[in-house]
Design a protein around this motif. Structure first.
Motif, PDB file in Angstrom:
ATOM      1  N   PRO A  84     -12.290  27.201 -46.696  1.00 37.51           N
ATOM      2  CA  PRO A  84     -11.400  26.173 -45.766  1.00 37.51           C
ATOM      3  C   PRO A  84     -10.332  26.701 -44.906  1.00 37.51           C
ATOM      4  O   PRO A  84      -9.766  27.632 -45.296  1.00 37.51           O
ATOM      5  CB  PRO A  84     -10.739  25.159 -46.876  1.00 37.51           C
ATOM      6  CG  PRO A  84     -10.929  26.142 -47.992  1.00 37.51           C
ATOM      7  CD  PRO A  84     -11.903  27.066 -47.888  1.00 37.51           C
ATOM      8  N   ASP A 122     -15.997  26.846 -42.083  1.00 40.73           N
ATOM      9  CA  ASP A 122     -15.084  26.083 -42.815  1.00 40.73           C
ATOM     10  C   ASP A 122     -16.118  25.011 -43.551  1.00 40.73           C
ATOM     11  O   ASP A 122     -16.554  24.111 -42.662  1.00 40.73           O
ATOM     12  CB  ASP A 122     -13.848  25.398 -41.782  1.00 40.73           C
ATOM     13  CG  ASP A 122     -13.086  24.551 -42.448  1.00 40.73           C
ATOM     14  OD1 ASP A 122     -13.393  24.337 -43.525  1.00 40.73           O
ATOM     15  OD2 ASP A 122     -11.912  24.053 -41.973  1.00 40.73           O
ATOM     16  N   GLU A 124     -15.384  22.277 -44.560  1.00 44.57           N
ATOM     17  CA  GLU A 124     -14.982  20.698 -44.153  1.00 44.57           C
ATOM     18  C   GLU A 124     -15.310  20.402 -42.761  1.00 44.57           C
ATOM     19  O   GLU A 124     -15.267  19.199 -42.376  1.00 44.57           O
ATOM     20  CB  GLU A 124     -13.389  20.689 -44.222  1.00 44.57           C
ATOM     21  CG  GLU A 124     -13.236  20.891 -46.043  1.00 44.57           C
ATOM     22  CD  GLU A 124     -11.793  20.817 -46.190  1.00 44.57           C
ATOM     23  OE1 GLU A 124     -10.858  20.659 -45.151  1.00 44.57           O
ATOM     24  OE2 GLU A 124     -11.398  20.852 -47.203  1.00 44.57           O
ATOM     25  N   ARG A 130     -22.251  23.662 -44.854  1.00 48.55           N
ATOM     26  CA  ARG A 130     -23.270  22.850 -45.640  1.00 48.55           C
ATOM     27  C   ARG A 130     -24.820  23.111 -45.826  1.00 48.55           C
ATOM     28  O   ARG A 130     -25.237  23.021 -47.061  1.00 48.55           O
ATOM     29  CB  ARG A 130     -22.907  21.303 -45.599  1.00 48.55           C
ATOM     30  CG  ARG A 130     -21.597  20.696 -45.502  1.00 48.55           C
ATOM     31  CD  ARG A 130     -21.378  19.423 -45.302  1.00 48.55           C
ATOM     32  NE  ARG A 130     -21.522  19.111 -44.027  1.00 48.55           N
ATOM     33  CZ  ARG A 130     -20.436  18.805 -43.167  1.00 48.55           C
ATOM     34  NH1 ARG A 130     -19.277  19.207 -43.563  1.00 48.55           N
ATOM     35  NH2 ARG A 130     -20.851  18.396 -41.768  1.00 48.55           N
TER      36      ARG A 130
END
Length: 213
Positions: A84, A122, A124, A130
């Motif tokens: 993050p 990152d 997020e 992902r």
């Protein structure tokens, strides 16, 4: 018609006169010498190596083991840092520091070989983070993934905080971080190179058997 006579200059009064040429050359000599030294330094900076390691611990110099691994890379290798951008916990803050050191290390490695690439994702904000987590289920965020280029069949090496840094408490309870990322990167590249070489050996043997039949 009125004529105004010029008053003569007294003999004891000195008139200002420009300095002789020899004095001007003497005054310019230090300036020219300084400019010559400056030009020499700029020339050395442009033609010399990009980085000169003058640190006592040789912290900017790659170890012989890492240099050897970089020279033996059988193909492109991608180092992906997944963390993050705003760490919230102490562990995430420590990983952020270690990851920054790892990024600097990889950038120095790239001066030895173009086969090593780096990206920072990152989880997020980046969809690619992902997707990487789905492709590498053993990844625990924050972490580092070392593998072949995206879209290729390549087993990934995952590095976590404990492999990148050692945490300790110094005087007055100040946190200390010992960077271990170079050793971790050497191990990951060595395992990957060994695995790829073994795969190439198996494929070559299979092709040899097929030709023999």
């Amino acid at each position: 018609m009125r004529v105004v006579a010029e008053s003569p200059v007294p003999a004891d009064v000195e008139t200002s006169s420009p300095p002789p040429p020899a004095m001007s050359r003497i005054r310019l000599a230090p300036t020219l010498a300084w400019l010559a030294w400056l030009g020499l330094l700029l020339g050395l900076a442009g033609w010399g190596p990009p980085t000169i390691d003058l640190t006592r611990s040789r912290g900017l110099t790659l170890s012989p083991e890492l240099t050897r691994q970089l020279g033996q890379l059988p193909g492109p290798v991608e180092v992906t840092i997944v963390a993050p951008s705003r760490p919230r916990t102490v562990a995430e803050q420590a990983f952020q520091i270690a990851a920054g050191r790892l990024r600097d290390l990889v950038e120095r490695c790239q001066t030895h070989t173009p086969r090593l690439t780096l990206r920072w994702l990152d989880p997020e904000a980046d969809v690619a983070a992902r997707q990487l987590a789905d492709e590498v289920p053993q990844l625990v965020v924050p972490g580092v993934v070392v593998r072949g280029p995206s879209g290729t069949e390549s087993r990934a090496e995952v590095l976590q905080l404990g492999q990148l840094a050692s945490l300790a408490t110094g005087p007055q309870k100040t946190p200390l971080l010992d960077f271990l990322g170079e050793q971790a990167l050497v191990g990951a590249l060595d395992r990957k190179s060994t695995r790829l070489n073994s795969s190439h050996l198996v494929i070559s043997y299979a092709v040899f058997c097929l030709k023999k039949k």
